[in-house]
Design a protein around this motif. Structure first.
Motif, PDB file in Angstrom:
ATOM      1  N   LEU A   1     -99.492  73.501  -4.750  1.00  0.00           N
ATOM      2  CA  LEU A   1     -99.116  73.919  -4.071  1.00  0.00           C
ATOM      3  C   LEU A   1     -99.299  73.216  -2.269  1.00  0.00           C
ATOM      4  CD1 LEU A   1     -97.008  75.619  -2.733  1.00  0.00           C
ATOM      5  CD2 LEU A   1     -98.533  77.587  -2.463  1.00  0.00           C
TER       6      LEU A   1
ATOM      7  N   PHE B   1     -89.899  76.773   2.209  1.00  0.00           N
ATOM      8  CA  PHE B   1     -90.527  75.970   1.040  1.00  0.00           C
ATOM      9  C   PHE B   1     -89.085  75.257   0.637  1.00  0.00           C
ATOM     10  CE2 PHE B   1     -90.603  76.659  -3.991  1.00  0.00           C
ATOM     11  CZ  PHE B   1     -92.076  75.200  -4.070  1.00  0.00           C
TER      12      PHE B   1
ATOM     13  N   THR C   1     -93.448  80.398  -4.775  1.00  0.00           N
ATOM     14  CA  THR C   1     -94.137  79.616  -4.607  1.00  0.00           C
ATOM     15  C   THR C   1     -95.201  79.181  -5.215  1.00  0.00           C
ATOM     16  OG1 THR C   1     -95.722  80.508  -2.559  1.00  0.00           O
ATOM     17  CG2 THR C   1     -94.468  78.746  -1.995  1.00  0.00           C
TER      18      THR C   1
ATOM     19  N   LEU D   1     -93.030  72.490   3.045  1.00  0.00           N
ATOM     20  CA  LEU D   1     -94.309  73.574   2.862  1.00  0.00           C
ATOM     21  C   LEU D   1     -94.736  74.640   4.848  1.00  0.00           C
ATOM     22  CD1 LEU D   1     -94.963  75.422   0.395  1.00  0.00           C
ATOM     23  CD2 LEU D   1     -97.237  73.489   0.538  1.00  0.00           C
TER      24      LEU D   1
END
Length: 145
Positions: free
Chosen positions: A42, A71, A25, A65
Motif C-alpha cells: 500500500l 484510492f 486497501t 493514495l
C-alpha cells in the motif's frame, strides 16, 4: 465512432469511511470481496495482487493514495492479451455522509481500445463485473457489522 470511456457507480454505505477504506486497501478486505486472497503493498507505485481460487490473478498498480478518501490504481484492460500495455484507471472516492460513506467508483480508459469487439468485451465485462464486485463489497461490509 466514439466508444464509452468510463464506468461510474455511486453507493451509499452504512459504514464509516475508515471501515470502507480498510475494505478497499487491505489484503484482508480485498482478498475477501474482490478475489479469494490478496497481497497489498500500500503505497503509490506499489502493487496489489488479487488471487482467485480458479487460478486467475489480477495485478493492480497503485497510482493515488489519500487515506481515507481516495484510492486509485491502474490494471490491465479486460480481454486484451497478456502483456498489452494498455491499462484502465480505477478510482474510489470516499465521502463521509452522516454515520456512513458515499463511495464513488470510476473506471476510465476504455476509449483507448478502438476495436469495437475488444472495446465491447472490456467495457461490458467490467460493467457487469463492477455490479457483482460492488455487491460483494457491500455484503462484506455488512457482514462485519
Amino acid at each position: 465512432m466514439t466508444f464509452p470511456d468510463r464506468i461510474e457507480r455511486t453507493l451509499q454505505l452504512a459504514h464509516p469511511p475508515e471501515k470502507v477504506w480498510a475494505a478497499l486497501t487491505t489484503a484482508e478486505g480485498l482478498g475477501t470481496w474482490f478475489g479469494n486472497r490478496a497481497e497489498v503493498d500500500l503505497r503509490v507505485g506499489g502493487q496489489a495482487t488479487l488471487i482467485w481460487d480458479s487460478g486467475d490473478t489480477a495485478t493492480l498498480t497503485i497510482k493515488r493514495l489519500e487515506p481515507p478518501r481516495v484510492f486509485g490504481y491502474s490494471w490491465p484492460v479486460n480481454g486484451l492479451p497478456d502483456g498489452d500495455p494498455r491499462r484502465t484507471y480505477v478510482e474510489f472516492t470516499l465521502e463521509p455522509d452522516g454515520a456512513g460513506t458515499t463511495l464513488t467508483m470510476v473506471e476510465s480508459g476504455f476509449a483507448q481500445v478502438a476495436d469495437a469487439e475488444a472495446h465491447s468485451t472490456a467495457f461490458d465485462g467490467n460493467t457487469k463485473g463492477w455490479l457483482s464486485e460492488l455487491g460483494e463489497l457491500v455484503a462484506y461490509l455488512d457482514g462485519q457489522a
